[in-house]
Write a protein that holds these residues in place. Structure first.
Motif, PDB file in Angstrom:
ATOM      1  N   LEU A 178      38.872  43.924  39.866  1.00  0.00           N
ATOM      2  CA  LEU A 178      38.713  42.977  38.760  1.00  0.00           C
ATOM      3  C   LEU A 178      39.440  41.678  39.074  1.00  0.00           C
ATOM      4  O   LEU A 178      38.898  40.583  38.864  1.00  0.00           O
ATOM      5  CB  LEU A 178      39.223  43.608  37.468  1.00  0.00           C
ATOM      6  CG  LEU A 178      39.104  42.795  36.170  1.00  0.00           C
ATOM      7  CD1 LEU A 178      39.021  43.733  34.960  1.00  0.00           C
ATOM      8  CD2 LEU A 178      40.256  41.831  35.966  1.00  0.00           C
ATOM      9  N   LEU A 179      40.654  41.785  39.586  1.00  0.00           N
ATOM     10  CA  LEU A 179      41.434  40.581  39.859  1.00  0.00           C
ATOM     11  C   LEU A 179      40.877  39.801  41.049  1.00  0.00           C
ATOM     12  O   LEU A 179      40.997  38.573  41.092  1.00  0.00           O
ATOM     13  CB  LEU A 179      42.899  40.943  40.080  1.00  0.00           C
ATOM     14  CG  LEU A 179      43.618  41.469  38.831  1.00  0.00           C
ATOM     15  CD1 LEU A 179      45.043  41.885  39.172  1.00  0.00           C
ATOM     16  CD2 LEU A 179      43.621  40.424  37.715  1.00  0.00           C
ATOM     17  N   ARG A 180      40.255  40.491  42.003  1.00  0.00           N
ATOM     18  CA  ARG A 180      39.621  39.765  43.110  1.00  0.00           C
ATOM     19  C   ARG A 180      38.481  38.899  42.604  1.00  0.00           C
ATOM     20  O   ARG A 180      38.194  37.832  43.186  1.00  0.00           O
ATOM     21  CB  ARG A 180      39.105  40.753  44.167  1.00  0.00           C
ATOM     22  CG  ARG A 180      40.174  41.278  45.100  1.00  0.00           C
ATOM     23  CD  ARG A 180      39.565  41.944  46.328  1.00  0.00           C
ATOM     24  NE  ARG A 180      38.764  43.119  45.990  1.00  0.00           N
ATOM     25  CZ  ARG A 180      39.253  44.355  45.891  1.00  0.00           C
ATOM     26  NH1 ARG A 180      40.549  44.569  46.087  1.00  0.00           N
ATOM     27  NH2 ARG A 180      38.456  45.370  45.602  1.00  0.00           N
ATOM     28  N   ASP A 181      37.838  39.322  41.553  1.00  0.00           N
ATOM     29  CA  ASP A 181      36.733  38.544  40.986  1.00  0.00           C
ATOM     30  C   ASP A 181      37.205  37.530  39.951  1.00  0.00           C
ATOM     31  O   ASP A 181      36.385  36.869  39.308  1.00  0.00           O
ATOM     32  CB  ASP A 181      35.711  39.486  40.346  1.00  0.00           C
ATOM     33  CG  ASP A 181      34.905  40.264  41.370  1.00  0.00           C
ATOM     34  OD1 ASP A 181      34.687  39.729  42.471  1.00  0.00           O
ATOM     35  OD2 ASP A 181      34.499  41.406  41.079  1.00  0.00           O
ATOM     36  N   THR A 182      38.509  37.390  39.797  1.00  0.00           N
ATOM     37  CA  THR A 182      39.102  36.449  38.850  1.00  0.00           C
ATOM     38  C   THR A 182      39.746  35.305  39.614  1.00  0.00           C
ATOM     39  O   THR A 182      40.672  35.509  40.394  1.00  0.00           O
ATOM     40  CB  THR A 182      40.172  37.154  37.979  1.00  0.00           C
ATOM     41  OG1 THR A 182      39.586  38.278  37.319  1.00  0.00           O
ATOM     42  CG2 THR A 182      40.744  36.198  36.942  1.00  0.00           C
ATOM     43  N   ASP A 183      39.258  34.097  39.395  1.00  0.00           N
ATOM     44  CA  ASP A 183      39.825  32.941  40.086  1.00  0.00           C
ATOM     45  C   ASP A 183      41.091  32.421  39.418  1.00  0.00           C
ATOM     46  O   ASP A 183      41.958  31.853  40.085  1.00  0.00           O
ATOM     47  CB  ASP A 183      38.794  31.811  40.150  1.00  0.00           C
ATOM     48  CG  ASP A 183      37.579  32.179  40.986  1.00  0.00           C
ATOM     49  OD1 ASP A 183      37.762  32.685  42.109  1.00  0.00           O
ATOM     50  OD2 ASP A 183      36.445  31.996  40.508  1.00  0.00           O
ATOM     51  N   LEU A 184      41.184  32.600  38.109  1.00  0.00           N
ATOM     52  CA  LEU A 184      42.297  32.040  37.337  1.00  0.00           C
ATOM     53  C   LEU A 184      42.633  32.986  36.195  1.00  0.00           C
ATOM     54  O   LEU A 184      41.734  33.514  35.528  1.00  0.00           O
ATOM     55  CB  LEU A 184      41.896  30.669  36.770  1.00  0.00           C
ATOM     56  CG  LEU A 184      42.822  30.025  35.748  1.00  0.00           C
ATOM     57  CD1 LEU A 184      44.142  29.616  36.404  1.00  0.00           C
ATOM     58  CD2 LEU A 184      42.145  28.802  35.110  1.00  0.00           C
ATOM     59  N   VAL A 185      43.920  33.198  35.963  1.00  0.00           N
ATOM     60  CA  VAL A 185      44.373  33.987  34.811  1.00  0.00           C
ATOM     61  C   VAL A 185      45.070  33.058  33.827  1.00  0.00           C
ATOM     62  O   VAL A 185      46.003  32.330  34.201  1.00  0.00           O
ATOM     63  CB  VAL A 185      45.326  35.122  35.223  1.00  0.00           C
ATOM     64  CG1 VAL A 185      45.835  35.873  33.989  1.00  0.00           C
ATOM     65  CG2 VAL A 185      44.619  36.093  36.166  1.00  0.00           C
ATOM     66  N   LEU A 186      44.583  33.051  32.592  1.00  0.00           N
ATOM     67  CA  LEU A 186      45.239  32.333  31.506  1.00  0.00           C
ATOM     68  C   LEU A 186      46.135  33.349  30.813  1.00  0.00           C
ATOM     69  O   LEU A 186      45.659  34.241  30.101  1.00  0.00           O
ATOM     70  CB  LEU A 186      44.195  31.778  30.535  1.00  0.00           C
ATOM     71  CG  LEU A 186      43.077  30.941  31.162  1.00  0.00           C
ATOM     72  CD1 LEU A 186      42.024  30.582  30.114  1.00  0.00           C
ATOM     73  CD2 LEU A 186      43.637  29.685  31.807  1.00  0.00           C
ATOM     74  N   LEU A 187      47.441  33.263  31.057  1.00  0.00           N
ATOM     75  CA  LEU A 187      48.383  34.297  30.627  1.00  0.00           C
ATOM     76  C   LEU A 187      49.238  33.810  29.472  1.00  0.00           C
ATOM     77  O   LEU A 187      49.981  32.832  29.602  1.00  0.00           O
ATOM     78  CB  LEU A 187      49.272  34.707  31.800  1.00  0.00           C
ATOM     79  CG  LEU A 187      50.274  35.826  31.527  1.00  0.00           C
ATOM     80  CD1 LEU A 187      49.559  37.134  31.175  1.00  0.00           C
ATOM     81  CD2 LEU A 187      51.192  36.023  32.731  1.00  0.00           C
TER      82      LEU A 187
END
Length: 270
Positions: free
Chosen positions: A145-154
């Motif tokens: 999942l994280l590999r397919d995520t370019d940016l995390v809005l945390l």
């Protein structure tokens, strides 16, 4: 965010290369969706196709979308429907330097569905992807999942554990653990911090969030968001009293002072 997906017939099973959800479910991925919208400036860079999922384990006192808290209130929607909808706007989104964001609610309450959407938005539509999360359920985010995520809005809602629990009803530590994992993966992160007078505005609290964010090394932006009461009508519509009814919005000067704490730690804060 009020644009609801139209009714659609059931979608046949996908053919071709397996997607993350297909490998798990062996059938089309289905999730509980509140709505989708085209957004600019608040859900990641550029114009974005934002999917708001239903369900959240937090009960934030200032939440402006309390109507997304219960998963059962959402509409059962296939990933095929959302990918087809986003596909209508791909050329416009790309021209505007945008992408696709999965928000909520809390997307990681539905990790298989979220992973499917991120994968297909990225690989089928070629869009920049963002995950908008509190991090409380970060352990549910697989490496795929994280590999397919370019940016995390945390969202880091507080540094003080007692204040964090007061704001959200949940413990702080899972969010910090997830933030450190993202740093280890060198995943780009935008931190969001909501400034609430009398609640999160203690100087030591702001300093703690700023120092922690700066220590990670992968935070490219901090959004210091002044508390507002725009979601109060939704609380009233749900028959719930708004918990911060007597809380004032921070002044521009207070917001600027909070931002200066982050910039003093070498972070880009807006």
């Amino acid at each position: 965010m009020t644009t609801l997906l139209p009714s659609a017939p059931s979608t046949p099973a996908r053919t071709g290369p397996a997607t993350p959800a297909a490998a798990v479910t062996r059938r089309p991925a289905v999730g509980s969706v509140h709505s989708w919208d085209l957004s600019t400036g608040v859900d990641g860079p550029g114009t974005r196709f934002v999917t708001f999922l239903s369900g959240c384990p937090l009960t934030c006192l200032y939440c402006h979308n309390p109507d997304t808290w219960r998963m059962r209130d959402g509409r059962r929607t296939t990933a095929d429907e959302l990918v087809a909808e986003a596909g209508k706007y791909t050329r416009f989104i790309e021209a505007a330097g945008g992408g696709a964001t999965i928000s909520g609610g809390e997307p990681l309450l539905q990790p298989v569905f979220t992973g499917e959407l991120l994968h297909r938005f990225k690989h089928e539509l070629g869009l920049h992807t963002a995950l908008d999360t509190s991090g409380f359920l970060g352990v549910r985010a697989t490496d795929a999942l994280l590999r397919d995520t370019d940016l995390v809005l945390l969202d880091i809602k507080s540094w003080d554990p007692a204040t964090y629990r007061k704001v959200t009803g949940r413990p702080l530590q899972p969010t910090l653990d997830f933030a450190r994992r993202l740093a280890d993966l060198d995943k780009e992160v935008h931190v969001r911090f909501v400034l609430v007078p009398g609640l999160t505005d203690d100087p030591a609290n702001i300093e703690g969030v700023a120092a922690f964010a700066a220590s990670l090394g992968n935070v490219s932006r901090v959004d210091v968001l002044p508390f507002h009461r725009l979601g109060e009508a939704k609380w009233q519509a749900l028959g719930r009293p708004f918990p911060l009814d007597d809380t004032p919005c921070p002044t521009p000067e207070q917001t600027a002072l909070a931002r200066s704490v982050f910039t003093a730690h070498g972070l880009y804060a807006v």
